[in-house]
Design a protein around this motif. Structure first.
Motif, mmCIF file in Angstrom:
data_model
loop_
_atom_site.group_PDB
_atom_site.id
_atom_site.type_symbol
_atom_site.label_atom_id
_atom_site.label_comp_id
_atom_site.label_asym_id
_atom_site.label_seq_id
_atom_site.Cartn_x
_atom_site.Cartn_y
_atom_site.Cartn_z
ATOM 1 N N PHE A 141 0.829 -1.204 0.000
ATOM 2 C CA PHE A 141 0.000 0.000 0.000
ATOM 3 C C PHE A 141 0.864 1.255 0.000
ATOM 4 O O PHE A 141 0.600 2.217 -0.745
ATOM 5 C CB PHE A 141 -0.920 -0.016 1.218
ATOM 6 N N LEU A 142 1.917 1.236 0.842
ATOM 7 C CA LEU A 142 2.828 2.388 0.892
ATOM 8 C C LEU A 142 3.555 2.570 -0.438
ATOM 9 O O LEU A 142 3.760 3.698 -0.898
ATOM 10 C CB LEU A 142 3.833 2.193 2.031
ATOM 11 N N GLU A 171 3.472 13.690 -9.610
ATOM 12 C CA GLU A 171 4.528 14.696 -9.753
ATOM 13 C C GLU A 171 5.042 14.763 -11.193
ATOM 14 O O GLU A 171 5.256 15.847 -11.746
ATOM 15 C CB GLU A 171 5.667 14.371 -8.791
ATOM 16 N N ASN A 172 5.223 13.594 -11.808
ATOM 17 C CA ASN A 172 5.696 13.554 -13.197
ATOM 18 C C ASN A 172 4.678 14.179 -14.140
ATOM 19 O O ASN A 172 5.041 14.930 -15.062
ATOM 20 C CB ASN A 172 5.984 12.111 -13.617
ATOM 21 N N LEU A 173 3.394 13.869 -13.903
ATOM 22 C CA LEU A 173 2.344 14.445 -14.754
ATOM 23 C C LEU A 173 2.277 15.958 -14.595
ATOM 24 O O LEU A 173 2.086 16.686 -15.581
ATOM 25 C CB LEU A 173 0.989 13.818 -14.404
ATOM 26 N N GLN A 174 2.441 16.442 -13.346
ATOM 27 C CA GLN A 174 2.446 17.891 -13.120
ATOM 28 C C GLN A 174 3.630 18.542 -13.828
ATOM 29 O O GLN A 174 3.490 19.623 -14.421
ATOM 30 C CB GLN A 174 2.500 18.183 -11.623
ATOM 31 N N MET A 202 4.197 5.397 -5.580
ATOM 32 C CA MET A 202 4.149 5.359 -7.041
ATOM 33 C C MET A 202 3.133 6.376 -7.581
ATOM 34 O O MET A 202 3.404 7.087 -8.562
ATOM 35 C CB MET A 202 3.788 3.953 -7.522
ATOM 36 N N LEU A 203 1.966 6.454 -6.922
ATOM 37 C CA LEU A 203 0.949 7.413 -7.363
ATOM 38 C C LEU A 203 1.424 8.846 -7.168
ATOM 39 O O LEU A 203 1.191 9.710 -8.017
ATOM 40 C CB LEU A 203 -0.358 7.172 -6.597
ATOM 41 N N ALA A 204 2.104 9.094 -6.012
ATOM 42 C CA ALA A 204 2.628 10.441 -5.763
ATOM 43 C C ALA A 204 3.687 10.804 -6.806
ATOM 44 O O ALA A 204 3.724 11.932 -7.323
ATOM 45 C CB ALA A 204 3.214 10.527 -4.354
#
Length: 228
Positions: free
Chosen positions: A119-120, A131-134, A125-127
């Motif tokens: 989960f962590l 960040e990469n998408l931003q 990975m989502l964070a």
């Protein structure tokens, strides 16, 4: 799913249509205010967790579609089989998971999932993905802004170049017109002198012709007088 969320499940079972105000995560159904009070006071359900319907409806649709009841036996899921990676009701365990060794209570699995490494890692990975998408989005926005600025600069340079070209053409036209006028004036003067010379010659010829006619006339009269 929307009607299931907005209608009290207990009242609906009794053919009474009352709106739900909370969602019971354990029973997987909505409850009106009155049924919620009974639910919270009853020994078998007093430990159940409630969520406001308005908050529960904000969950993603794929989460809301997850059922907590076994469709085969119509019993509530109680066990999670790690071997088969699926939830099981009491009868599922007896019928198909009797030989499975890694069976855990769903409540324990849910409590442990938030602190699990998987989960962590997913959160990380989502964070990182966010960040990469931003960064990509900001990069593309900067590209669009830079493209617009470059377009404006090029337009300004084109306009300035056009002004310079127009000024150069105006000066060139002025210079050529001056040369044209000067050439015309020069040729006019030459033609005027030539015309003056021709006119002078014409006058001389006329004068010669006049004199010649006079001589001819006087010569004729003189010759007639002589012969007479």
């Amino acid at each position: 799913m929307s009607s299931k969320l907005t209608v009290c499940g207990v009242c609906n079972y009794r053919n009474i249509n009352k709106p739900s105000v909370v969602w019971c995560l354990e029973c997987d159904e909505g409850l009106c205010g009155e049924c919620k009070e009974h639910h919270a006071a009853s020994r078998g359900t007093r430990e159940h967790i409630f969520v406001q319907i308005s908050e529960y409806q904000k969950l993603p649709s794929n989460i809301l579609e997850i059922t907590q009841t076994c469709p085969k036996h119509n019993e509530k899921y109680q066990i999670f089989c790690k071997k088969h990676d699926c939830p099981c009701c009491r009868r599922c365990v007896v019928e198909t998971h009797d030989d499975c060794r890694e069976l855990n209570a769903i409540g324990d699995v849910i409590r442990n999932v938030k602190s699990s490494s998987a989960f962590l890692e997913m959160e990380h990975m989502l964070a990182e993905l966010s960040e990469n998408l931003q960064r990509i989005r900001k990069g593309r926005q900067n590209n669009i802004k830079s493209l617009k600025e470059n377009k404006t600069t090029i337009e300004r340079e084109i306009q300035q170049t056009r002004v310079l070209i127009n000024n150069h053409l105006d000066k060139l036209q002025e210079s050529l017109m001056k040369e044209l006028y000067a050439a015309e004036e020069k040729e006019n003067q030459k033609m005027s002198r030539l015309l003056s010379s021709i006119q002078e010659k014409e006058r001389e010829i006329i004068e010669f012709q006049t004199n010649l006619n006079k001589i001819k006339q006087h010569a004729s009269q003189t010759s007639r007088h002589f012969w007479l």
